[in-house]
Design an enzyme around this catalytic site. Sequence first.
Site, PDB file in Angstrom:
ATOM      1  N   LYS A 123       0.830  -1.202   0.000  1.00  0.00           N
ATOM      2  CA  LYS A 123       0.000   0.000   0.000  1.00  0.00           C
ATOM      3  C   LYS A 123       0.865   1.253   0.000  1.00  0.00           C
ATOM      4  CE  LYS A 123      -3.838   2.360   0.509  1.00  0.00           C
ATOM      5  NZ  LYS A 123      -4.817   2.438  -0.588  1.00  0.00           N
ATOM      6  N   LYS A 208      -8.926   1.583   1.071  1.00  0.00           N
ATOM      7  CA  LYS A 208     -10.166   2.329   1.303  1.00  0.00           C
ATOM      8  C   LYS A 208     -11.313   1.822   0.435  1.00  0.00           C
ATOM      9  CE  LYS A 208      -9.071   5.862  -2.150  1.00  0.00           C
ATOM     10  NZ  LYS A 208      -7.934   5.104  -2.696  1.00  0.00           N
TER      11      LYS A 208
END
Length: 331
Positions: A123, A208
């Site tokens: 990420k 997200k």
Amino acid sequence: MRIVAALGGNALLQRGERPDAEVQLHHVHQAARSLAELVEAGHEVVITHGNGPQIGLLAVESESDPALTAPYPLDVLGAQTQGMIGTLLARELMNRLPGREVAALITHTEVDPHDPAFTHPTKFIGQQLGAQQAETLERERGWTTAPDGAHRRRVVPSPEPRVVLEAPLVRRLLAGGAVVICGGGGGVPVVRDRDTGLFRGAEAVVDKDLTAALLAEQLDADALLILTDVTHVFTRYGTAHPRPLVTATPERLRALDLPEGSMRPKAEAAAAFAERTGGLAAIGPLDNALGTVLGTTGTTVRAALNGGEKGPRVLPTGRPADDGAARHPAV
């Protein structure tokens, strides 16, 4: 309809911009207009958002603060970004929706402590780094970095979300007529101790978009919108002639060669929601959320396409694409 709208990182900062508060306020002002149109059209709206640039900035500040004996962990920094971004969005929406209650809620996302992502960080967070700067940070701070275009960025573990713990509370807020902002940055990652049942923070940042899809499923939402800085998902991405994709099945969307660090997680989240719920998923432009719901812009994803179509529909080659046609957004 009950809609979960996930804002891309560009909702606050675009690639190359300075992470100043004034810059972010400008972008939030624009995003709030589009989101308010959903509410004014009569929809129940839950808003989630990214936090990659913001948590990266806080991590650098924490690592560099001589007053600290150790930097703050990522779960705590993630909570800070939820509060910061949440208040910016809440204020703008309250200004645009006078008389409407707007709640900015810090939420926690449970992850598996044995998720392989903890040993394979992927990420991106923070700003782009030069090669020498990345090497120094890896050596001095133990960071892991990875290529991001011509530069490098820090990468951290991103385990798969299992449950958004505050989803029942979000339901109650929606029942009371509130617009809810939650799940920021994928939610504060926590793991549950198998023996005691107690929660503790995890050194990670949850994706997200995957959290938005999970939350939409937990809320029995009718639609998941993933709003970003392009008008559609594009086929033939990276070629001289990219083509806007208007409709697709989850299978076809997953088969596209999409960038891992930007559009692919969005496509996976949209595909997963459409498959698991049969609801509408759409990826579209941040400045036209209502149009993305109505199908006048964006890529609509359904488990079974209307009219018995077997594959995706793309715009004719001769039709000009809107701004962003040749690129996919950064996280």
